[in-house]
Design an enzyme around this catalytic site. Sequence first.
Site, PDB file in Angstrom:
ATOM      1  N   ASN A  87       7.738 -12.899  -4.809  1.00 20.72           N
ATOM      2  CA  ASN A  87       9.055 -13.747  -4.205  1.00 20.72           C
ATOM      3  C   ASN A  87       8.516 -14.513  -3.164  1.00 20.72           C
ATOM      4  O   ASN A  87       7.475 -14.200  -2.429  1.00 20.72           O
ATOM      5  CB  ASN A  87      10.040 -12.747  -3.735  1.00 20.72           C
ATOM      6  CG  ASN A  87      10.659 -11.926  -4.842  1.00 20.72           C
ATOM      7  OD1 ASN A  87      10.819 -12.513  -6.138  1.00 20.72           O
ATOM      8  ND2 ASN A  87      11.040 -10.779  -4.365  1.00 20.72           N
ATOM      9  N   ASP A 114      10.151 -14.794   0.550  1.00 15.22           N
ATOM     10  CA  ASP A 114      10.868 -13.969   1.463  1.00 15.22           C
ATOM     11  C   ASP A 114      11.494 -15.146   2.606  1.00 15.22           C
ATOM     12  O   ASP A 114      10.569 -15.766   3.327  1.00 15.22           O
ATOM     13  CB  ASP A 114      10.089 -12.803   2.262  1.00 15.22           C
ATOM     14  CG  ASP A 114       9.983 -11.757   1.409  1.00 15.22           C
ATOM     15  OD1 ASP A 114      10.353 -11.497   0.395  1.00 15.22           O
ATOM     16  OD2 ASP A 114       9.221 -10.990   1.869  1.00 15.22           O
ATOM     17  N   GLY A 125       7.723  -9.945  -2.450  1.00  7.29           N
ATOM     18  CA  GLY A 125       7.810  -9.481  -3.933  1.00  7.29           C
ATOM     19  C   GLY A 125       7.007  -8.107  -3.783  1.00  7.29           C
ATOM     20  O   GLY A 125       5.875  -8.116  -3.460  1.00  7.29           O
ATOM     21  N   THR A 167       8.192   9.460  -0.438  1.00  5.46           N
ATOM     22  CA  THR A 167       8.108   8.805   1.187  1.00  5.46           C
ATOM     23  C   THR A 167       9.519   9.041   1.614  1.00  5.46           C
ATOM     24  O   THR A 167      10.532   8.630   1.008  1.00  5.46           O
ATOM     25  CB  THR A 167       7.822   7.147   0.716  1.00  5.46           C
ATOM     26  OG1 THR A 167       8.760   6.444   0.144  1.00  5.46           O
ATOM     27  CG2 THR A 167       6.445   7.017  -0.103  1.00  5.46           C
ATOM     28  N   GLY A 177       6.715   0.189   2.338  1.00  5.12           N
ATOM     29  CA  GLY A 177       6.700   0.870   1.191  1.00  5.12           C
ATOM     30  C   GLY A 177       5.827   0.421   0.099  1.00  5.12           C
ATOM     31  O   GLY A 177       5.167   0.962  -0.382  1.00  5.12           O
ATOM     32  N   ASP A 178       5.784  -0.899   0.217  1.00  7.44           N
ATOM     33  CA  ASP A 178       4.773  -1.608  -0.749  1.00  7.44           C
ATOM     34  C   ASP A 178       3.207  -1.413  -0.402  1.00  7.44           C
ATOM     35  O   ASP A 178       2.351  -1.284  -1.053  1.00  7.44           O
ATOM     36  CB  ASP A 178       5.161  -3.069  -1.016  1.00  7.44           C
ATOM     37  CG  ASP A 178       6.537  -3.222  -1.811  1.00  7.44           C
ATOM     38  OD1 ASP A 178       7.060  -2.370  -2.290  1.00  7.44           O
ATOM     39  OD2 ASP A 178       7.195  -4.239  -1.176  1.00  7.44           O
ATOM     40  N   THR A 201       1.611  -1.512   9.625  1.00  8.48           N
ATOM     41  CA  THR A 201       2.223  -2.661   9.001  1.00  8.48           C
ATOM     42  C   THR A 201       3.715  -2.779   9.941  1.00  8.48           C
ATOM     43  O   THR A 201       4.056  -3.874  10.095  1.00  8.48           O
ATOM     44  CB  THR A 201       2.616  -2.849   7.464  1.00  8.48           C
ATOM     45  OG1 THR A 201       3.591  -1.916   7.179  1.00  8.48           O
ATOM     46  CG2 THR A 201       1.381  -2.698   6.842  1.00  8.48           C
ATOM     47  N   GLY A 210       7.291  -9.167   9.386  1.00 12.26           N
ATOM     48  CA  GLY A 210       6.976  -9.561   7.928  1.00 12.26           C
ATOM     49  C   GLY A 210       6.373  -8.634   6.975  1.00 12.26           C
ATOM     50  O   GLY A 210       6.531  -7.324   7.309  1.00 12.26           O
TER      51      GLY A 210
END
Length: 295
Positions: free
Chosen positions: A11, A13, A39, A220, A251-252, A282, A287
């Site tokens: 995607n 964002d 994405g 998680t 999470g990604d 992160t 971002g």
Amino acid sequence: MARVLVIGSTNVDLAVRVERHPSPGETLSARTLHTSPGGKGANQALAAALSGADVVFAAKVGRDAYADEALRLLRTSRVDLSRVEVVDDPTGTAFITIDDSGENSIVIVPGANGAWRPEDVRTLESAIADAEAVVCQGEIPAEVVDAVAVACRAASTRFVLNLAPVIDVARETLTAGDPLVVNQHEARLAADALGIAPADDDSEMIRAVVAAGVPSLVLTRGADSTLLVSADRVDEIVSCPVDVVDTTGAGDAFVGALVAKLADGADTRDAARYAAAFAADTVTRAGAQESYRRG
């Protein structure tokens, strides 16, 4: 170098910063607007590459100006994009609202991500066979994820399922995930899909999911901890305390880093410790992909 195949979404964002999330029917003024690559599939591919894996990313983008932006950071990180297909649908877009505490809410327009069809998986059979691990998420159609699980089983390739967002995959797909990676909300929905009665205790619930046939599960829990469940044990990985700026893509980041280490032969505990630290880092920057540390 371990090879990871990520099959999933990409995607652009569009993120706005606000003091707080709006109530229903309320209009707020945003402080900033920022456009960046995103994405879940693309985020995980980048995190896996930055964690040392040789990554192939299979995705679909549109014939529009957003396509180059969606793939920009993957290109600079040497992710193999030869399996990215350009289609007539517009590139997927995510609208993200981030409040002062760093928490986010996201609305996704699937666009090209919805153009996946089960027959597309046949074109990926050689890439699936060549990979040490294949990971899918819930931002492509459920029947495609089902087809990937079947292809991984046929190739004896490890299949990792991040059921986020939760989609209506087949029971056999849920029980193919090794691990199945979910947050607390997703775990409850996965348990329901497996016919497991609700439980207040996370450990009890995910033990029941594994007992229903899932080989291993990673739960998680954000800033609290991560639970790792297999047939014979439950382990807890305590999250790293950090100052949160933006949780988008964390999470990604965890999933991509986890899969990279699993594909390289690490056990689930060591892989999850690394992934938790990678993800925690992160959230100290704004971002999704742009917050993933390089070098």
